[in-house]
Write an enzyme that holds these catalytic residues in place. Structure first.
Site, mmCIF file in Angstrom:
data_model
loop_
_atom_site.group_PDB
_atom_site.id
_atom_site.type_symbol
_atom_site.label_atom_id
_atom_site.label_comp_id
_atom_site.label_asym_id
_atom_site.label_seq_id
_atom_site.Cartn_x
_atom_site.Cartn_y
_atom_site.Cartn_z
ATOM 1 N N HIS A 133 10.278 -51.396 -22.573
ATOM 2 C CA HIS A 133 11.669 -51.680 -22.257
ATOM 3 C C HIS A 133 12.581 -50.458 -22.306
ATOM 4 C CE1 HIS A 133 12.263 -51.748 -26.655
ATOM 5 N NE2 HIS A 133 13.554 -51.658 -26.425
ATOM 6 N N ASP A 134 12.191 -49.414 -23.016
ATOM 7 C CA ASP A 134 13.052 -48.242 -23.126
ATOM 8 C C ASP A 134 12.523 -47.028 -22.363
ATOM 9 O OD1 ASP A 134 15.298 -49.104 -24.434
ATOM 10 O OD2 ASP A 134 14.594 -48.574 -26.441
ATOM 11 N N LYS A 137 14.822 -44.357 -20.840
ATOM 12 C CA LYS A 137 15.448 -43.285 -21.625
ATOM 13 C C LYS A 137 14.892 -41.909 -21.272
ATOM 14 C CE LYS A 137 16.854 -45.986 -25.671
ATOM 15 N NZ LYS A 137 16.748 -46.150 -27.135
ATOM 16 N N HIS A 161 20.044 -47.066 -18.357
ATOM 17 C CA HIS A 161 18.613 -46.941 -18.668
ATOM 18 C C HIS A 161 17.814 -48.221 -18.417
ATOM 19 C CE1 HIS A 161 19.229 -48.698 -22.757
ATOM 20 N NE2 HIS A 161 17.933 -48.951 -22.693
ATOM 21 N N HIS A 185 17.378 -56.632 -20.448
ATOM 22 C CA HIS A 185 17.215 -56.710 -21.906
ATOM 23 C C HIS A 185 18.466 -56.289 -22.680
ATOM 24 C CE1 HIS A 185 16.244 -52.318 -21.778
ATOM 25 N NE2 HIS A 185 16.611 -52.327 -23.054
ATOM 26 N N HIS A 186 19.482 -55.718 -22.007
ATOM 27 C CA HIS A 186 20.747 -55.391 -22.677
ATOM 28 C C HIS A 186 21.894 -56.280 -22.210
ATOM 29 C CE1 HIS A 186 20.292 -52.159 -25.536
ATOM 30 N NE2 HIS A 186 19.492 -51.504 -24.718
#
Length: 213
Positions: A133-134, A137, A161, A185-186
């Site tokens: 998920h990240d 970045k 991101h 997801h954010h």
């Protein structure tokens, strides 16, 4: 090759055994028909035998092709996972906290999905999305990984991101569902999240689980 001997023998012998049983029965029937109808029935029986032999051959070839396809699919999946792992390792080299965070989110998100009664496939899906998920970045400057207040420009980069991560993972075959989860997801229930400002049940269920985790 690491295959159990009994399974290998069964896979090899069963087509041969079935063929021989059919041939034995066909031979008995053929003898009976020759005695009762006449020798002309041999020609008809020969056609049937040839057709059966070709069908048996096609079946064996199809089984071999299916096994080859399974192996190729497994290798392709390993390559796709390897590509994402390279991205994760790159992010980890710049910020080890992100790697530990992603592993923890994946583990907790899977437990949430399990407790919520999700299927095994959904649990695996949210676990994979949690790990990746990240990955967006990777676009961050080195300074952004350090503690401290972000500038307005840097905060706008942070808010992009999820889109970047979804784009990267979306390039992988059969990862569209994972990319969709990463993209949201954010998002927040009250609609104040990013990048699209979704609210409530507009947010995919598994994305909400990752957000909670």
């Amino acid at each position: 090759e690491g295959v159990r001997m009994d399974r290998e023998l069964a896979a090899t012998a069963w087509p041969l055994i079935s063929t021989n049983l059919v041939l034995a029965c066909a031979t008995a029937v053929l003898v009976y028909l020759v005695e009762t109808v006449g020798p002309g029935v041999i020609v008809f029986s020969g056609i049937i035998l040839i057709a059966h032999s070709r069908l048996q051959r096609d079946l064996l070839q199809a089984q071999r092709h299916a096994e080859t396809a399974r192996q190729l699919a497994a290798e392709a999946q390993a390559q796709r996972d390897g590509l994402v792992r390279i991205i994760l390792d790159f992010v980890d080299a710049r910020d080890q906290m992100t790697a530990r965070h992603s592993a923890a989110v994946a583990r907790y998100a899977r437990r949430i999905a399990q407790a919520a009664g999700c299927s095994e496939a959904e649990q695996q899906l949210v676990h994979t999305a949690g790990l990746y998920h990240d990955v967006g970045k990777v676009m961050f400057a080195d300074r952004m990984f350090k503690a401290g207040k972000l500038t307005d420009e840097e905060w706008e980069i942070v808010k992009r991101h999820p889109e970047r991560g979804a784009e990267l993972v979306g390039h992988l075959p059969n990862h569209a569902d994972v990319a969709a989860i990463i993209l949201a997801h954010h998002e927040r229930i009250d609609g104040r999240g990013y990048p699209r400002g979704l609210s409530g049940e507009e947010i995919p269920l598994l994305s909400r689980m990752i957000s909670i985790a």
